[in-house]
Design a protein around this motif. Structure first.
Motif: not given
Length: 395
Positions: A173-176, A181-184, A200-208
């Motif tokens: 998360v710190r190095t996103l 893509r936000f694949d953890f 979290l990955g889905t939410a952050m992708a939608g937020l960006h």
């Protein structure tokens, strides 16, 4: 944060381990001593039964069969600590004399009305538990400490292993990246951490994506509004009798400036700047104010007034507050600006009988409050019958 979680988990596991060891040690001691006392009490009970049987068959009492048990026909022959307990009304039980002997006492009544006989066992020589701790207590202590150390090491390993997925997720998360893509790595796990990583990955992708759309919308609206407004202002500047229309256009431009400043507030850095210079710059921009004398314009500000915030946002806030004060006060208003205890006060006089009127955006107290809050400031509006005061608390 996650280091604190790991340490907290280790402390919980270690505390539980130590508590469990202490509880089992205490339980072992209790069981050992109770078993030893029950054994001695059982021996006295069997000896008392044998003596009563002997008396029933032969009418006499023989000496006890066990060497450690003595039969006393009177309490007077008992040892002093035991005799004191008997005189206090005690007829059976364990009597421990610190640094001396360890006795077990039992009263024996051969007939219901007869005087009691006393069976006294000095069990000090056969106390196995005490002797065991004296002889092999050091070994037992070393074994116990070794087991505790092993348990603490296992607790530390478990704490590291359990928290490791969260640490990996936090590092990711710190190095996103700003885009992509936000694949953890943890999203493939079949547990709560995997579910958290996936959501979290889905939410952050939608937020960006939403932030990108908002930035594009802000950029497009800024361009599409400013261009026609500039054309309109230029057209009104050459048109006769268009003062009211020009004022409305100026208000719309001011509204747009403030709204877009609020939209960019998070990207505008805070830094120290001179507030007095901003106030003087805003006053000079107001038509005719530069020619006012001290009777109409009172400026009570320190020569150096350093504050922390964003100069662009501060200029917009001052332009709206001072512009509204001049418009609201009317052609003959008086304006006073002062600074004390971290508060910049803007006070304008109000002509008696003048209706309360403001123009365009300048009545948007909520937007001005948001503009101040974006810098960590606050603004308070205090209307009165003969004056109107705006207090801006800076930092």
């Amino acid at each position: 944060m996650f280091s604190a979680i790991r340490h907290g988990l280790f402390a919980a596991l270690a505390g539980f381990t130590v508590l469990l060891c202490l509880c089992y040690t205490a339980l072992l001691l209790v069981v050992s001593y109770v078993t030893e006392d029950m054994l001695v009490d059982r021996l006295l009970e069997r000896e008392a039964a044998a003596l009563m049987a002997q008396h029933a068959r032969h009418g006499s009492v023989r000496a006890p069969g066990l060497d450690l048990v003595r039969l006393h026909a009177s309490a007077a022959t008992l040892p002093a600590p035991v005799r004191a307990e008997v005189e206090a009304g005690r007829e059976r039980g364990e009597i421990f004399v610190p640094g001396a002997a360890h006795y077990h006492l039992r009263a024996l009544r051969l007939t219901p009305d007869g005087a009691p006989l006393w069976l006294l066992a000095d069990v000090g020589p056969i106390l196995v538990v005490s002797r065991l701790f004296h002889e092999v207590g050091g070994v037992l202590l070393l074994v116990a400490l070794g087991l505790v150390a092993l348990a603490l090491g296992l607790a530390w390993w478990l704490a590291r292993r359990l928290v490791a997925p969260l640490q990996v997720l936090a590092h990711e998360v710190r190095t996103l990246p700003a885009q992509g893509r936000f694949d953890f790595a943890a999203r493939m796990r079949r547990d709560e951490i995997g579910y958290l990583a996936d959501k979290l990955g889905t939410a952050m992708a939608g937020l960006h994506a939403a932030l990108g759309r908002e930035q594009a919308f802000t950029r497009d609206v800024s361009h599409e509004l400013r261009t026609p407004l500039t054309v309109l202002k230029n057209a009104l500047a050459t048109a006769p009798d268009s003062g009211g229309a020009r004022a409305q256009v100026d208000d719309i431009v001011a509204t747009i400036d403030v709204l877009f400043a609020l939209a960019r507030a998070e990207t505008l850095p805070a830094a120290p700047f001179e507030l007095r210079a901003c106030v003087e710059d805003v006053l000079l921009r107001q038509p005719g104010v530069g020619d006012w004398d001290e009777a109409r314009l009172l400026l009570d500000l320190p020569d150096r007034l350093a504050v922390t915030g964003n100069r662009q946002l501060a200029m917009l806030l001052l332009e709206n507050c001072i512009g509204n004060a001049l418009f609201h006060g009317g052609p003959g208003c008086r304006l006073a600006l002062s600074f004390a205890d971290g508060v910049l006060a803007i006070v304008n006089s109000v002509e008696p009988g003048r209706p309360g009127a403001v123009r365009g955006f300048l009545h948007g107290h909520d937007l001005l409050a948001r503009l101040a809050a974006a810098m960590g400031w606050s603004v308070r509006f205090e209307p009165g019958a003969a004056s109107y005061r705006v207090a801006i608390a800076v930092r």
